[in-house]
Design an enzyme around this catalytic site. Structure first.
Site, PDB file in Angstrom:
ATOM      1  N   CYS A   2      41.971  34.092  30.214  1.00  0.00           N
ATOM      2  CA  CYS A   2      42.578  33.709  28.935  1.00  0.00           C
ATOM      3  C   CYS A   2      43.253  34.877  28.212  1.00  0.00           C
ATOM      4  O   CYS A   2      42.797  36.016  28.294  1.00  0.00           O
ATOM      5  CB  CYS A   2      41.522  33.154  28.017  1.00  0.00           C
ATOM      6  SG  CYS A   2      40.598  31.799  28.715  1.00  0.00           S
ATOM      7  N   ARG A  27      47.459  37.560  34.484  1.00  0.00           N
ATOM      8  CA  ARG A  27      45.988  37.560  34.486  1.00  0.00           C
ATOM      9  C   ARG A  27      45.416  36.261  35.024  1.00  0.00           C
ATOM     10  O   ARG A  27      44.239  36.179  35.325  1.00  0.00           O
ATOM     11  CB  ARG A  27      45.479  37.764  33.053  1.00  0.00           C
ATOM     12  CG  ARG A  27      45.865  39.102  32.488  1.00  0.00           C
ATOM     13  CD  ARG A  27      45.715  39.101  30.984  1.00  0.00           C
ATOM     14  NE  ARG A  27      44.325  39.107  30.590  1.00  0.00           N
ATOM     15  CZ  ARG A  27      43.693  40.157  30.100  1.00  0.00           C
ATOM     16  NH1 ARG A  27      44.337  41.285  29.956  1.00  0.00           N
ATOM     17  NH2 ARG A  27      42.446  40.099  29.743  1.00  0.00           N
ATOM     18  N   TRP A  74      42.239  29.822  30.897  1.00  0.00           N
ATOM     19  CA  TRP A  74      41.683  29.713  32.248  1.00  0.00           C
ATOM     20  C   TRP A  74      40.414  28.902  32.073  1.00  0.00           C
ATOM     21  O   TRP A  74      39.468  29.348  31.422  1.00  0.00           O
ATOM     22  CB  TRP A  74      41.394  31.101  32.808  1.00  0.00           C
ATOM     23  CG  TRP A  74      40.962  31.126  34.232  1.00  0.00           C
ATOM     24  CD1 TRP A  74      41.768  31.062  35.339  1.00  0.00           C
ATOM     25  CD2 TRP A  74      39.623  31.208  34.719  1.00  0.00           C
ATOM     26  NE1 TRP A  74      41.005  31.115  36.484  1.00  0.00           N
ATOM     27  CE2 TRP A  74      39.681  31.208  36.139  1.00  0.00           C
ATOM     28  CE3 TRP A  74      38.361  31.296  34.121  1.00  0.00           C
ATOM     29  CZ2 TRP A  74      38.552  31.275  36.945  1.00  0.00           C
ATOM     30  CZ3 TRP A  74      37.233  31.372  34.932  1.00  0.00           C
ATOM     31  CH2 TRP A  74      37.342  31.372  36.321  1.00  0.00           C
ATOM     32  N   ASN A  99      39.020  33.343  23.418  1.00  0.00           N
ATOM     33  CA  ASN A  99      38.679  33.822  24.771  1.00  0.00           C
ATOM     34  C   ASN A  99      37.178  34.031  24.787  1.00  0.00           C
ATOM     35  O   ASN A  99      36.617  34.552  23.814  1.00  0.00           O
ATOM     36  CB  ASN A  99      39.322  35.186  25.057  1.00  0.00           C
ATOM     37  CG  ASN A  99      40.808  35.093  25.253  1.00  0.00           C
ATOM     38  OD1 ASN A  99      41.389  34.004  25.216  1.00  0.00           O
ATOM     39  ND2 ASN A  99      41.432  36.235  25.451  1.00  0.00           N
ATOM     40  N   GLY A 100      36.540  33.699  25.925  1.00  0.00           N
ATOM     41  CA  GLY A 100      35.099  33.918  26.027  1.00  0.00           C
ATOM     42  C   GLY A 100      34.368  32.600  26.206  1.00  0.00           C
ATOM     43  O   GLY A 100      34.974  31.574  26.502  1.00  0.00           O
ATOM     44  N   GLU A 478      35.841  44.164  52.498  1.00  0.00           N
ATOM     45  CA  GLU A 478      37.068  44.069  51.705  1.00  0.00           C
ATOM     46  C   GLU A 478      38.144  43.284  52.473  1.00  0.00           C
ATOM     47  O   GLU A 478      38.862  42.466  51.883  1.00  0.00           O
ATOM     48  CB  GLU A 478      37.551  45.484  51.337  1.00  0.00           C
ATOM     49  CG  GLU A 478      38.904  45.581  50.650  1.00  0.00           C
ATOM     50  CD  GLU A 478      39.008  44.843  49.319  1.00  0.00           C
ATOM     51  OE1 GLU A 478      38.016  44.280  48.853  1.00  0.00           O
ATOM     52  OE2 GLU A 478      40.127  44.805  48.775  1.00  0.00           O
ATOM     53  N   LYS A 482      39.874  39.871  51.117  1.00  0.00           N
ATOM     54  CA  LYS A 482      41.334  39.711  50.981  1.00  0.00           C
ATOM     55  C   LYS A 482      41.792  38.442  51.674  1.00  0.00           C
ATOM     56  O   LYS A 482      42.557  37.662  51.114  1.00  0.00           O
ATOM     57  CB  LYS A 482      42.101  40.901  51.603  1.00  0.00           C
ATOM     58  CG  LYS A 482      42.081  42.218  50.865  1.00  0.00           C
ATOM     59  CD  LYS A 482      42.816  42.231  49.571  1.00  0.00           C
ATOM     60  CE  LYS A 482      41.959  41.780  48.435  1.00  0.00           C
ATOM     61  NZ  LYS A 482      41.249  42.741  47.648  1.00  0.00           N
ATOM     62  N   GLU A 485      40.536  35.191  49.817  1.00  0.00           N
ATOM     63  CA  GLU A 485      41.042  34.888  48.477  1.00  0.00           C
ATOM     64  C   GLU A 485      42.504  34.474  48.466  1.00  0.00           C
ATOM     65  O   GLU A 485      42.896  33.682  47.617  1.00  0.00           O
ATOM     66  CB  GLU A 485      40.727  36.017  47.475  1.00  0.00           C
ATOM     67  CG  GLU A 485      41.655  37.196  47.417  1.00  0.00           C
ATOM     68  CD  GLU A 485      41.253  38.212  46.336  1.00  0.00           C
ATOM     69  OE1 GLU A 485      41.265  39.404  46.643  1.00  0.00           O
ATOM     70  OE2 GLU A 485      40.946  37.825  45.190  1.00  0.00           O
ATOM     71  N   HIS A 501      21.688  39.305  65.145  1.00  0.00           N
ATOM     72  CA  HIS A 501      20.582  38.775  64.344  1.00  0.00           C
ATOM     73  C   HIS A 501      20.963  37.445  63.684  1.00  0.00           C
ATOM     74  O   HIS A 501      20.290  37.004  62.756  1.00  0.00           O
ATOM     75  CB  HIS A 501      20.155  39.798  63.289  1.00  0.00           C
ATOM     76  CG  HIS A 501      19.659  41.073  63.905  1.00  0.00           C
ATOM     77  ND1 HIS A 501      18.453  41.151  64.565  1.00  0.00           N
ATOM     78  CD2 HIS A 501      20.235  42.291  64.023  1.00  0.00           C
ATOM     79  CE1 HIS A 501      18.285  42.376  65.040  1.00  0.00           C
ATOM     80  NE2 HIS A 501      19.371  43.093  64.722  1.00  0.00           N
ATOM     81  N   LYS A 600      43.225  37.335  37.322  1.00  0.00           N
ATOM     82  CA  LYS A 600      43.333  38.779  37.580  1.00  0.00           C
ATOM     83  C   LYS A 600      42.229  39.560  36.888  1.00  0.00           C
ATOM     84  O   LYS A 600      41.629  40.442  37.457  1.00  0.00           O
ATOM     85  CB  LYS A 600      44.717  39.271  37.131  1.00  0.00           C
ATOM     86  CG  LYS A 600      44.942  40.753  37.374  1.00  0.00           C
ATOM     87  CD  LYS A 600      44.973  41.080  38.846  1.00  0.00           C
ATOM     88  CE  LYS A 600      45.020  42.561  39.125  1.00  0.00           C
ATOM     89  NZ  LYS A 600      44.631  42.857  40.520  1.00  0.00           N
TER      90      LYS A 600
HETATM   91  O1  M6R Z   1      39.171  44.678  37.181  1.00  0.00           O
HETATM   92  P1  M6R Z   1      37.978  44.835  38.081  1.00  0.00           P
HETATM   93  O2  M6R Z   1      38.182  45.859  39.136  1.00  0.00           O
HETATM   94  O3  M6R Z   1      36.702  45.053  37.323  1.00  0.00           O
HETATM   95  O4  M6R Z   1      37.845  43.433  38.824  1.00  0.00           O
HETATM   96  C1  M6R Z   1      36.784  43.155  39.681  1.00  0.00           C
HETATM   97  C2  M6R Z   1      37.054  41.942  40.533  1.00  0.00           C
HETATM   98  O5  M6R Z   1      37.258  40.815  39.722  1.00  0.00           O
HETATM   99  C3  M6R Z   1      38.283  42.124  41.427  1.00  0.00           C
HETATM  100  O6  M6R Z   1      38.176  43.261  42.221  1.00  0.00           O
HETATM  101  C4  M6R Z   1      38.465  40.897  42.347  1.00  0.00           C
HETATM  102  O7  M6R Z   1      37.399  40.823  43.261  1.00  0.00           O
HETATM  103  C5  M6R Z   1      39.810  40.936  43.059  1.00  0.00           C
HETATM  104  N1  M6R Z   1      40.482  39.683  42.904  1.00  0.00           N
HETATM  105  C6  M6R Z   1      39.704  41.176  44.514  1.00  0.00           C
HETATM  106  O8  M6R Z   1      40.948  41.216  45.128  1.00  0.00           O
END
Ligand code: M6R
Length: 605
Positions: A2, A27, A74, A99-100, A478, A482, A485, A501, A600
């Site tokens: 938001c 965002r 959002w 927001n929140g 990671e 990627k 997501e 395992h 974001k």
């Molecule tokens: O802004 P931040 O680094 O604190 O954000 C943390 C996560 O929300 C962020 O890394 C998220 O996992 C990404 N979308 C991954 O690509």
């Protein structure tokens, strides 16, 4: 997530509100809206489409005014719909954006319904609008101060009233809110970036602050209702709307910016010294006996990588915790621990809350690795290292991750030096390797055509496994994050030794298994794990390096990174995984920069 923009001025503010929303678009949001004070009435326009659609609606209805608020939502409570979109009205007198998350919204809703209020949305936000109306005394500033005392949870709000045409009131607790100070006009926003081009005179409101904005007045009271002066800072906010140039998506652009981003992050680092992290760093690094890293998502994986570096180079114990877990866990605090938060945005609600939790437990030494110098995280921490990735627009973090790794490697070296565990020769070698990183990454980026060929095969799969060992296990994690997501392919990562395992049961010829395989101390062990996969018909996609000695064969595809890079190899090996995820998503036609359901900057828990 938001976003809020608000303004009180002597000119039509709709272009400022709409431009502010556009700057916050990256965002992530699913609806948006704007409300204005027009001829003694409240008027609003809302959309479940993009801000551009809202802008068209505003133009078609010629909506304009001098006082107003705007929002990108959002969804948390209630689906993304027009009636759930902000601003929310109460009795056509109060307009409010939020927001929140309000945790006691059900209780307040029941109370307000009993008082005769009719709710039009499923949101927790609408209760605040009705609460403000219910408590309204004829003075909005006073009323909001009373209303927020009834709220439990996190909020940043902006509110105006039909009966007070030149006033917007804001309040924050747990969600960021800033004031933009103008000449005879004032603004509110959730992020200074929203006001870029309007004003660079920014006040960061503190927890519990309530602000009264009028044309010539910006009056702030703290959580106790006491008038306070907050510093006005000149902030040159970046605009989110960076040019795409020759790239198709921001994610692709950001992957290719990594040589520049790492170069900028390391600019001026000619030697290792604790002061890179702040004036007090030497004394703090001397005192601490362990490190506690708190972060979420990709930043958490940066933290996991740092654990390997710090423990092996500085011989300091490191614990890495997912912030959303740590904040609610009964842990054993160590006051001699250095608490390190890692965050691209510096506004992630769980990481901020985890930091506060650590402090409340008596851990006072705090450091952040962060990409936004003006963020709450930087303001809250004693020490900081600002990565200079530049604005990251794509939801999938790429250049923020590799710059975090570079900063964390520096931290490992600085701790080692303070503890007397880094010789001058070692320092010189590490500095040389760090400085060569931009060139080394450029050489990895040149592998893109080979990775595109693999991505075409991955695009037809629904599952993938990622394997790594040691330093490269977090890189496998990671890579899997990627891929899932942005391409929506189910992907999981394992330390390769764990395969037998359990996860080996998943391996068939339909299962691509991505293996991060640089020549390190564990390469022979990893090769055995790869044999286990092949023996079950699994197809291996191996990112080796110049020294790995893995040859392509049936069911074993190999892309070789040009250089072996020792301890810094994770920074190189994540790059092809980013490209693989990007090109797979592209082939599947997903919305690469704004993947479904994600935002974001995650400013709610
Ligand atoms: O802004 P931040 O680094 O604190 O954000 C943390 C996560 O929300 C962020 O890394 C998220 O996992 C990404 N979308 C991954 O690509």
């Amino acid at each position: 997530m938001c976003g809020i923009v608000g303004a009180v001025a002597q000119r039509n503010i709709t272009p400022i509100l709409v431009e502010g929303l556009k700057r916050l678009e990256y965002r992530g949001y699913d609806s948006c809206g704007v409300a204005l004070h027009v001829d003694g009435k409240l008027q609003r326009s809302r959309s479940t489409s993009r801000v551009a659609d809202l802008e068209t609606q505003i133009q078609q209805t010629a909506l304009s005014g001098f006082t107003g608020i705007a929002h990108t939502r959002w969804a948390t409570h209630g689906a993304p719909s027009s009636s759930n979109a902000h601003p929310h009205f109460s009795r056509d007198r109060i307009a409010l954006v939020h927001n929140g998350i309000i945790e006691n919204h059900e209780e307040l809703r029941a109370e307000l319904q009993a008082a005769g209020y009719v709710f039009e949305s499923q949101t927790d936000t609408e209760v605040i609008a009705h609460l403000v109306d219910h408590l309204y005394t004829g003075d909005l500033f006073e009323t909001v101060q009373q209303a927020v005392k009834r709220l439990t949870g996190a909020y940043a709000i902006a509110v105006f009233c039909r009966d007070e045409p030149h006033r917007v009131v804001g309040a924050r607790q747990g969600s960021p809110l800033i004031v933009g100070v103008g000449q005879g006009e004032n603004f509110l926003a959730s992020d200074a970036m929203a006001l870029a081009g309007t004003t660079d005179q920014i006040i960061y409101l503190e927890e519990g602050d309530v602000v009264d904005l009028q044309l010539q007045r910006c009056w702030i009271v703290d959580v106790n209702g006491k008038a306070v002066q907050r510093e006005v800072r000149t902030v040159h906010a970046h605009t989110g709307a960076a040019e795409l140039g020759p790239y198709r998506h921001y994610m692709q652009k950001e992957i290719f910016e990594q040589p520049r981003a790492i170069g900028d992050t390391l600019e001026g680092v000619t030697g290792i010294m604790p002061e890179l992290f702040g004036d007090k760093a030497f004394n703090i690094f001397k005192q601490i006996d362990s490190v506690l890293i708190l972060a979420c998502g990709t930043s958490y994986y940066a933290g996991l990588t740092a654990k390997y570096w710090i423990e092996s180079i500085a011989k300091v114990t490191v614990n890495v915790e997912i912030a959303s877990e740590y904040r609610y866990r009964d842990s054993v605090p160590n006051p001699n621990s250095l608490v390190v938060t890692i965050s691209q945005s510096g506004e992630t609600a769980d990481t901020l809350a985890a930091l506060k939790h650590a402090r409340a437990q008596g851990m006072q030494h705090t450091l952040t690795i962060c990409n936004v110098a003006t963020s709450a995280m930087v303001r809250e921490c004693e020490l900081s290292y600002i990565t200079r990735a530049g604005v990251e627009v794509g939801v999938a973090s790429t250049k923020a991750f590799t710059t975090q790794l570079a900063a964390l490697f520096l931290l490992a070296l600085a701790l080692a030096q303070t503890k007397g565990r880094l010789s001058d020769e070692q320092e010189a070698e590490h500095i040389k390797a760090l400085r060569h990183l931009p060139v080394a990454i450029s050489a990895v980026l040149a592998l893109e055509p080979q990775i595109i060929a693999w991505a075409e095969e991955f695009a037809r799969k629904e599952n993938a496994l990622f394997l790594g060992r040691g330093l490269h296990y977090p890189i496998a994690l990671e890579g899997a994050l990627k891929l899932k997501e942005i391409s929506y392919i189910h992907a999981e990562a394992y330390p390769a030794g764990e395969l037998k395992h359990g996860p080996l049961a998943l391996v068939t010829k339909e299962m691509p298994v991505v293996t991060v395989a640089p020549k390190d101390a564990l390469i022979e062990k990893l090769k055995s794990n790869m044999q286990e996969v092949r023996a079950r018909g699994g197809e291996l996609y191996v990112f080796a390096d110049a020294d790995s000695r893995i040859a392509p064969s049936e069911g074993v595809h190999v892309i070789r990174l040009p250089e072996h890079y020792g301890q810094l190899s994770p920074i190189l090996h994540v790059v092809p995984l980013q490209l693989l995820a990007y090109h797979t998503a592209l082939a599947r036609g997903t919305d690469v920069d704004k993947p479904r359901n994600l935002a974001k900057s995650v400013t709610v828990e």
